[in-house]
Design an enzyme around this catalytic site. Structure first.
Site, PDB file in Angstrom:
ATOM      1  N   LYS A  40     -46.924 -87.385 124.662  1.00  0.00           N
ATOM      2  CA  LYS A  40     -47.677 -86.222 124.159  1.00  0.00           C
ATOM      3  C   LYS A  40     -48.869 -85.941 125.071  1.00  0.00           C
ATOM      4  O   LYS A  40     -49.245 -86.778 125.896  1.00  0.00           O
ATOM      5  CB  LYS A  40     -48.126 -86.482 122.723  1.00  0.00           C
ATOM      6  CG  LYS A  40     -49.073 -87.645 122.555  1.00  0.00           C
ATOM      7  CD  LYS A  40     -49.232 -88.005 121.085  1.00  0.00           C
ATOM      8  CE  LYS A  40     -49.964 -89.298 120.894  1.00  0.00           C
ATOM      9  NZ  LYS A  40     -51.278 -89.181 120.313  1.00  0.00           N
ATOM     10  N   ARG A 138     -54.407 -90.247 107.895  1.00  0.00           N
ATOM     11  CA  ARG A 138     -54.273 -89.068 108.753  1.00  0.00           C
ATOM     12  C   ARG A 138     -53.031 -88.320 108.300  1.00  0.00           C
ATOM     13  O   ARG A 138     -53.082 -87.620 107.308  1.00  0.00           O
ATOM     14  CB  ARG A 138     -54.225 -89.543 110.219  1.00  0.00           C
ATOM     15  CG  ARG A 138     -54.481 -88.483 111.238  1.00  0.00           C
ATOM     16  CD  ARG A 138     -54.587 -89.043 112.647  1.00  0.00           C
ATOM     17  NE  ARG A 138     -53.337 -89.600 113.167  1.00  0.00           N
ATOM     18  CZ  ARG A 138     -53.162 -90.063 114.401  1.00  0.00           C
ATOM     19  NH1 ARG A 138     -54.172 -90.055 115.247  1.00  0.00           N
ATOM     20  NH2 ARG A 138     -52.004 -90.544 114.791  1.00  0.00           N
ATOM     21  N   TYR A 267     -78.620 -79.016 138.415  1.00  0.00           N
ATOM     22  CA  TYR A 267     -79.235 -78.374 137.240  1.00  0.00           C
ATOM     23  C   TYR A 267     -80.227 -79.319 136.565  1.00  0.00           C
ATOM     24  O   TYR A 267     -79.952 -80.515 136.396  1.00  0.00           O
ATOM     25  CB  TYR A 267     -78.155 -78.023 136.218  1.00  0.00           C
ATOM     26  CG  TYR A 267     -77.253 -76.892 136.625  1.00  0.00           C
ATOM     27  CD1 TYR A 267     -77.757 -75.609 136.819  1.00  0.00           C
ATOM     28  CD2 TYR A 267     -75.892 -77.106 136.802  1.00  0.00           C
ATOM     29  CE1 TYR A 267     -76.913 -74.566 137.181  1.00  0.00           C
ATOM     30  CE2 TYR A 267     -75.046 -76.073 137.161  1.00  0.00           C
ATOM     31  CZ  TYR A 267     -75.565 -74.802 137.350  1.00  0.00           C
ATOM     32  OH  TYR A 267     -74.739 -73.784 137.708  1.00  0.00           O
ATOM     33  N   MET A 315     -69.823 -77.773 136.688  1.00  0.00           N
ATOM     34  CA  MET A 315     -68.447 -77.413 136.325  1.00  0.00           C
ATOM     35  C   MET A 315     -67.456 -77.810 137.428  1.00  0.00           C
ATOM     36  O   MET A 315     -66.346 -78.249 137.161  1.00  0.00           O
ATOM     37  CB  MET A 315     -68.352 -75.908 136.066  1.00  0.00           C
ATOM     38  CG  MET A 315     -66.988 -75.477 135.564  1.00  0.00           C
ATOM     39  SD  MET A 315     -66.855 -73.709 135.327  1.00  0.00           S
ATOM     40  CE  MET A 315     -67.870 -73.451 133.901  1.00  0.00           C
TER      41      MET A 315
HETATM   42  C1  LIG Z   1     -48.375 -91.616 115.892  1.00  0.00           C
HETATM   43  C2  LIG Z   1     -48.617 -92.267 117.211  1.00  0.00           C
HETATM   44  N1  LIG Z   1     -47.770 -93.201 117.656  1.00  0.00           N
HETATM   45  C3  LIG Z   1     -47.933 -93.826 118.839  1.00  0.00           C
HETATM   46  C4  LIG Z   1     -49.003 -93.530 119.659  1.00  0.00           C
HETATM   47  C5  LIG Z   1     -49.178 -94.281 120.956  1.00  0.00           C
HETATM   48  O1  LIG Z   1     -50.349 -95.051 120.925  1.00  0.00           O
HETATM   49  P1  LIG Z   1     -50.855 -95.879 122.194  1.00  0.00           P
HETATM   50  O2  LIG Z   1     -51.126 -94.882 123.255  1.00  0.00           O
HETATM   51  O3  LIG Z   1     -52.084 -96.554 121.711  1.00  0.00           O
HETATM   52  O4  LIG Z   1     -49.778 -96.816 122.570  1.00  0.00           O
HETATM   53  C6  LIG Z   1     -49.916 -92.563 119.243  1.00  0.00           C
HETATM   54  C7  LIG Z   1     -51.056 -92.259 120.101  1.00  0.00           C
HETATM   55  O5  LIG Z   1     -52.111 -91.884 119.775  1.00  0.00           O
HETATM   56  C8  LIG Z   1     -49.723 -91.900 117.994  1.00  0.00           C
HETATM   57  O6  LIG Z   1     -50.577 -90.965 117.557  1.00  0.00           O
END
Ligand SMILES: Cc1ncc(COP(=O)(O)O)c(C=O)c1O
Length: 396
Positions: A40, A138, A267, A315
């Site tokens: 992701k 969550r 800055y 930036m």
């Molecule tokens: C639902 C879920 N599973 C697995 C992972 C993988 O976690 P990690 O990167 O700590 O191995 C994440 C990452 O945030 C996650 O949100």
């Protein structure tokens, strides 16, 4: 010196490191446990498609993303492995999930019904997973909601319950007690389902930290992200197998000058020279994902030595002091994250300087920074054919 750079600032991703880290995880969990590679957020900034390919070629059998759009991007690139979408599915996303053959996470009846209808309309049976909130607070169903939800799912055509999973809130912390409580809650849910005659083929819980520390949490699959990128889950304990950081962030010097005593940098004039100092300008800033909080705190590597940041991160650029490295010239390669000579700046170092976590350091590297993929000595942009030679990005 770099003569032909792809950009003023770029990232090099070592796909052999991704493969080596994936193999290390696979060896650790053994043949009977699948590895779901979490790619992701553009594979934590590393580039989802090349990383997914490298992980799958090295023993991962599935992919996980957060959103439907991320799954579609992987499918469009030709990836055929199962793709788990971890965000709870919304009813309106159901047709796309079916169309692209993604594996959604279900946690509301309306979405399940919409998915069932879309799957039936397409004449398909779609595998689905259900997340249980055992203490992360969550996403997911609360333990008591799982059995009634799965009973309702059983009555819906077009869906096949493939997976049940949970996510740990504290697997990285030295004290394992809350993670163990979550694990027990997950096992209780599984026990209740089994007593009701519901067996789930793919149960998974372990992120990188839990994969490394809790064998009882491996079930049929583990779900690591961080470890695949060669980053460490914790400062408090060492991973049980070696990890190779996969990403190097580079730039180059575009100006060198002498700052007179009393003159300032950037800055807000937050750095004022008390004595004559040599300064170098490096074109990376918060527009590239280099955090502004690193102002007057971070350092970079030039000619194998550390050069501290002076003044505020802008930036597009930072100024570093090179008084102690008089050989520095315009064009010199600068390592912002990674190794140069015998020095190294890890994502963990940047995270500590910035008061954040290593995840954020690589994930925030912005789209302006081109990613180049290293395979042996060759560096090429995403999607370039392997035989493209000589690479215009070759570093002589
Ligand atoms: C639902 C879920 N599973 C697995 C992972 C993988 O976690 P990690 O990167 O700590 O191995 C994440 C990452 O945030 C996650 O949100």
């Amino acid at each position: 010196m770099l003569t032909k750079a792809p950009s003023l600032t770029w990232a090099e991703v070592d796909l052999e490191a991704i493969a080596a880290n994936t193999r290390a995880v696979k060896r650790w969990v053994g043949d009977r446990v699948e590895v779901i590679a979490v790619v992701k957020a553009n594979a934590y900034g590393h580039g989802a498609v090349p990383v997914a390919r490298a992980a799958l070629s090295a023993g991962a059998s599935r992919l996980a993303v957060h959103r439907i759009a991320e799954g579609i991007a992987l499918r469009r690139a030709g990836l055929e492995a199962p793709i788990l979408v971890m965000a709870p599915l919304l009813p309106e996303e159901a047709p796309e999930a079916v169309r692209w053959g993604l594996t959604p996470t279900l946690s509301m009846p309306e979405a399940a019904q919409a998915l069932s209808a879309a799957a039936r309309a397409a004449g398909r049976i779609l595998p689905v997973h259900v997340e249980v909130d055992t203490g992360m607070g969550r996403a997911g169903l609360l333990p008591a909601e799982v059995l009634p939800f799965l009973r309702a799912l059983q009555d819906m055509d077009g869906l096949s319950l493939e997976g049940l999973y949970t996510h740990f809130a504290t697997a990285d912390e030295s004290d394992p007690s809350f993670a163990m409580r979550q694990l027990r809650r997950f096992e209780e849910v599984i026990g209740t389902l089994e007593a009701a005659g519901i067996r789930i083929p793919l149960r998974h819980a372990a992120n990188s930290a839990a994969t490394m520390r809790f064998r009882a949490a491996h079930f049929e699959a583990v779900r690591p992200g961080l470890a695949l990128y060669g980053m460490r889950p914790s400062r408090e304990w060492d991973p049980p197998f070696p990890l190779r950081p996969a990403l190097t962030l580079k730039s180059r010097v575009i100006r060198v000058w002498t700052l007179a005593p009393g003159e300032s940098v950037g800055y807000g004039r937050t750095f004022v020279a008390h004595r004559e100092a040599r300064m170098a300008l490096v074109p990376i800033g918060y527009g590239d994902g280099y955090l502004r909080v690193l102002s007057n705190r971070g350092a970079v590597l030039i000619r194998g030595q550390r050069a501290p940041i002076r003044g505020r991160v802008s930036m597009d650029q930072i100024v570093v002091e090179v008084t102690g490295i008089p050989e520095v010239r315009v064009g010199d390669e600068v390592v912002i994250l990674g190794r140069q000579g015998s020095e190294e700046i890890r994502a963990e170092d940047l995270a500590e300087w910035a008061g954040t976590i290593n995840y954020e350091i690589t994930t925030l590297i912005s789209p302006r920074v081109p990613r180049l993929y290293r395979s042996g000595e060759t560096l090429r942009p995403e999607g370039a054919p392997a035989e493209a030679a000589p690479s215009p990005f070759a570093i002589p």
